[in-house]
Motif scaffolding. Sequence first.
Motif, PDB file in Angstrom:
ATOM      1  N   ILE A  12       2.630  11.424  -3.755  1.00 58.73           N
ATOM      2  CA  ILE A  12       2.361  10.437  -4.815  1.00 58.73           C
ATOM      3  C   ILE A  12       0.965  10.691  -5.405  1.00 58.73           C
ATOM      4  CG2 ILE A  12       1.922   7.964  -5.275  1.00 58.73           C
ATOM      5  CD1 ILE A  12       4.130   7.312  -3.232  1.00 58.73           C
TER       6      ILE A  12
ATOM      7  N   TYR B  77      -3.887   7.216   1.251  1.00 63.12           N
ATOM      8  CA  TYR B  77      -3.461   8.186   0.236  1.00 63.12           C
ATOM      9  C   TYR B  77      -4.561   9.242   0.142  1.00 63.12           C
ATOM     10  CZ  TYR B  77       0.234   5.071  -1.481  1.00 63.12           C
ATOM     11  OH  TYR B  77       1.358   4.304  -1.577  1.00 63.12           O
TER      12      TYR B  77
ATOM     13  N   SER C  87       7.520   6.139  -4.936  1.00 63.11           N
ATOM     14  CA  SER C  87       7.009   4.796  -4.586  1.00 63.11           C
ATOM     15  C   SER C  87       8.141   3.905  -4.095  1.00 63.11           C
ATOM     16  CB  SER C  87       6.339   4.140  -5.790  1.00 63.11           C
ATOM     17  OG  SER C  87       5.468   5.013  -6.405  1.00 63.11           O
TER      18      SER C  87
ATOM     19  N   VAL D 160      10.627   4.863  -2.312  1.00 63.51           N
ATOM     20  CA  VAL D 160      10.844   5.188  -0.896  1.00 63.51           C
ATOM     21  C   VAL D 160       9.808   4.463  -0.034  1.00 63.51           C
ATOM     22  CG1 VAL D 160      11.026   7.053   0.803  1.00 63.51           C
ATOM     23  CG2 VAL D 160      11.805   7.442  -1.535  1.00 63.51           C
ATOM     24  N   VAL D 161       8.539   4.474  -0.484  1.00 58.90           N
ATOM     25  CA  VAL D 161       7.479   3.771   0.267  1.00 58.90           C
ATOM     26  C   VAL D 161       7.816   2.271   0.315  1.00 58.90           C
ATOM     27  CG1 VAL D 161       5.010   3.209   0.351  1.00 58.90           C
ATOM     28  CG2 VAL D 161       5.719   5.466  -0.407  1.00 58.90           C
TER      29      VAL D 161
ATOM     30  N   LEU E 290       4.598  11.498   2.004  1.00 65.98           N
ATOM     31  CA  LEU E 290       4.991  10.786   0.773  1.00 65.98           C
ATOM     32  C   LEU E 290       3.758  10.363  -0.025  1.00 65.98           C
ATOM     33  CD1 LEU E 290       7.748   8.113   1.457  1.00 65.98           C
ATOM     34  CD2 LEU E 290       7.657   9.705  -0.442  1.00 65.98           C
ATOM     35  N   LYS E 291       2.767   9.862   0.707  1.00 63.90           N
ATOM     36  CA  LYS E 291       1.544   9.384   0.044  1.00 63.90           C
ATOM     37  C   LYS E 291       0.759  10.554  -0.541  1.00 63.90           C
ATOM     38  CE  LYS E 291       1.083   5.089   2.571  1.00 63.90           C
ATOM     39  NZ  LYS E 291       0.293   4.275   3.495  1.00 63.90           N
TER      40      LYS E 291
ATOM     41  N   MET F 155      -5.890   3.040   1.856  1.00 63.00           N
ATOM     42  CA  MET F 155      -4.428   2.901   1.981  1.00 63.00           C
ATOM     43  C   MET F 155      -3.777   4.185   2.510  1.00 63.00           C
ATOM     44  SD  MET F 155      -3.855  -0.103   0.543  1.00 63.00           S
ATOM     45  CE  MET F 155      -4.897  -1.229  -0.327  1.00 63.00           C
TER      46      MET F 155
ATOM     47  N   ALA G 240       0.086  -3.392   3.077  1.00 59.62           N
ATOM     48  CA  ALA G 240      -0.614  -2.667   2.008  1.00 59.62           C
ATOM     49  C   ALA G 240       0.373  -1.779   1.252  1.00 59.62           C
ATOM     50  CB  ALA G 240      -1.732  -1.819   2.608  1.00 59.62           C
ATOM     51  N   ASP G 241       1.283  -1.128   1.995  1.00 58.32           N
ATOM     52  CA  ASP G 241       2.283  -0.260   1.362  1.00 58.32           C
ATOM     53  C   ASP G 241       3.202  -1.058   0.449  1.00 58.32           C
ATOM     54  OD1 ASP G 241       1.288   1.927   2.578  1.00 58.32           O
ATOM     55  OD2 ASP G 241       2.855   2.122   4.099  1.00 58.32           O
TER      56      ASP G 241
ATOM     57  N   THR H 179       1.065  -1.868  -2.737  1.00 56.32           N
ATOM     58  CA  THR H 179       0.738  -0.671  -3.544  1.00 56.32           C
ATOM     59  C   THR H 179       1.997  -0.022  -4.104  1.00 56.32           C
ATOM     60  OG1 THR H 179       0.560   0.542  -1.487  1.00 56.32           O
ATOM     61  CG2 THR H 179      -1.492   0.012  -2.564  1.00 56.32           C
ATOM     62  N   SER H 180       3.083  -0.042  -3.337  1.00 56.50           N
ATOM     63  CA  SER H 180       4.305   0.607  -3.844  1.00 56.50           C
ATOM     64  C   SER H 180       4.845  -0.161  -5.059  1.00 56.50           C
ATOM     65  CB  SER H 180       5.371   0.721  -2.751  1.00 56.50           C
ATOM     66  OG  SER H 180       5.734  -0.545  -2.295  1.00 56.50           O
TER      67      SER H 180
ATOM     68  N   LEU I 123       2.692   0.860  -7.928  1.00 55.35           N
ATOM     69  CA  LEU I 123       3.001   2.238  -8.343  1.00 55.35           C
ATOM     70  C   LEU I 123       4.365   2.333  -9.028  1.00 55.35           C
ATOM     71  CD1 LEU I 123       1.595   4.164  -5.248  1.00 55.35           C
ATOM     72  CD2 LEU I 123       0.831   4.440  -7.601  1.00 55.35           C
TER      73      LEU I 123
END
Lengths: 171, 511
Positions: free
Chosen positions: B173, B432, A60, A62-63, B169-170, B430, A9-10, A13-14, A17
């Motif tokens: 963001i 966040y 993002s 970094v993610v 981090l999330k 997710m 998912a990361d 989504t990253s 983003l």
Amino acid sequence: MKPENMPKADFVTSIVLMVFGVWVLLHSIQMPRFENLEANPFSVPGIVPGLLGAIIFLLSLVVFLRSLKQKGYRLGISATVIRNFTKDASIQRMLATILVCGVYGLGLIGRINYYLATFLFVLAFLLLFQYRPSQNDPRPVKLIAMSVLQAVLTAGAVGAVFRYLFLVELP
Amino acid sequence: MLEGFTLFAKALWGFMTPWVLFDVLWATQLGIIVGMLPGLTATMGVALMTTLTFHMEPSNAVLILVCMYVGAIYGGSRSAILLNIPGTPANAATAVDGHPLARQGMAGRAIGIATTGSFLGSTIGLIMLAFFTPLIGNFALKFKSFEFFWLAIFGIVICGNLTAPKDPLKGWISGFLGLFVATIGMEPYHAYQRFSFGYMDLTGGIHLIPAMVGAFGFTEIITVMKQTRMEVVKGKIDRIFPRMADIAKYWKGIIRSGLVGTFIGAIPGVGEDIAAWTSYDLAKTASKTPEKFGKGSIEGLLVAETGNNSAVAGAMIPVLSLAIPGSAPAAVLLAAMFIHGVRPGPLIMIEFPSFVYQVVAMVLLATTAMFVLGLSMVRPLVKVLAIPREKLMPVVFVLCVIGSYAIQARMFDIGVMVVFGIIGYFMREMDYPIAPMVLGIILGSILDKNLIRSLIISEGYPLYFVESPISMVIAGVTLITFFSRTQWFRALKSKIGSVIRNPVLRSNKPD
């Protein structure tokens, strides 16, 4: 979401983003600078969103790098996975909620009479989540009658309270 | 001090009319019901109530919102104890010990303890509110654009850090996305329309209330409806009135949680849930019987409820003194104050000094009503928890729709609510957190104006941003908070720690 699926998912989504951050940055750079008006270069409209776009991109990134490290790029999407996903009862309930609420909020309200729209929404919501014809519900007539009653009462009470007590012009 | 007490006494006396007291009772009771129903949060309750009180006198409207806020944060403990489902996120820590007590047949006792803890927490919080708001307000008069810029960044960083402890981090963001959302629409210096793409409704920007109703309300509806089964209330309610011995035994924990809860509540955007967890963790560490925590500890339940309700008053301290909300419901309260013509912020002690003490009196009235109603109407109210979510949630969504629309009568706001609800749901899935995004929407205009002013004054020279001692402190704390979560900082910290602890390494140091 299951913790083991979070890197996947990361990863997705990253990317979304990062693209978004770059889009904001580019859009901000293209904003006018009002040089013909001798505007202060630090007061230009794109400066704050441009900085925010850059920060969103960097965070993002970094993610994204972290998800790569955790092998999030192995999405494992197959026909079976998608079939199981769509058959999952909780996913179906989530999609049904978004659909029925979305149709009411974005489709019906403002296009047809408020009372009628609210009545239809409440009735559809109640029947969608309560009525199970396949399970031979022994009291379908009572269920439908009670749902109609609640839908009428909700539409009437909410509409009347906002219209006549709080003097809001209904949509 | 004496002047403050006189203003408080005057404000309290001003509220002592039968109609106002009636408003206090129904609004607090409604707050308790909103709080105890899973799917209805304090934020949503205050947001919907803002639309209902739109035409009222400002002081009455804010009083009703404060009662709703205090009632809802307390009310969430009911479902946490009886169903193991926190009615609001603030009551998650309450469920840890509250529900095991209910399962041991002590549901009434647990409700009594939670009510008393909430009352004591609120009381400590309101004393701190009365004491610190004027002090911070007067101090904030020294703030210039650099300080406000750093304060906005600090809010986002600390809120992201605390609402997403596993993955800050999330949280960051989410906060920066909120700041971006606030830049949509006409900017203040050249009236240029940013990110509106010629769409008229976007030129006015995204408004807070529909965005919040969507992000907290609709998101919650989707989350609740997604679950395939829900718990129902089982068992009888025993003695509710708390035993004095239960309370007196843990007086240290109560005071500690009250102070910690108020302090955490006052941190921008962090809110009551973190206050409750922090109070709970500290109490567990300090307890003589930590093994009982999680298995029905009276102490654990008491401190969790003291912590979350003290954060309610704590969250109002920055609302009044800096116009920056301490929590999500406080953000709606702040928006409501602006709607009603009260301008909180550093100038409040000059422009509306009596309003600060009016708010203290409001919290006192709401707290007293919460205590009385909390102990007296338990059994009939528990029946509300038996309403199936299938019947409740469509009504809640109808209220979300009309609530988003009512303030400005714009169809566009209903769309904003729906879109933010869907975004909020996927963000939650997710991991966040939503709170930093909402805080970002609020702090966006503060950041925008003050960053540009600072850049113009400093002509882009970065050292100007940390020239004053206040800026330097806020910037320092922000950077430490940010970098403390990086791996290299933690590695450096452990290396320094090992050098200090290890005498061999210390003795090998070059002279």
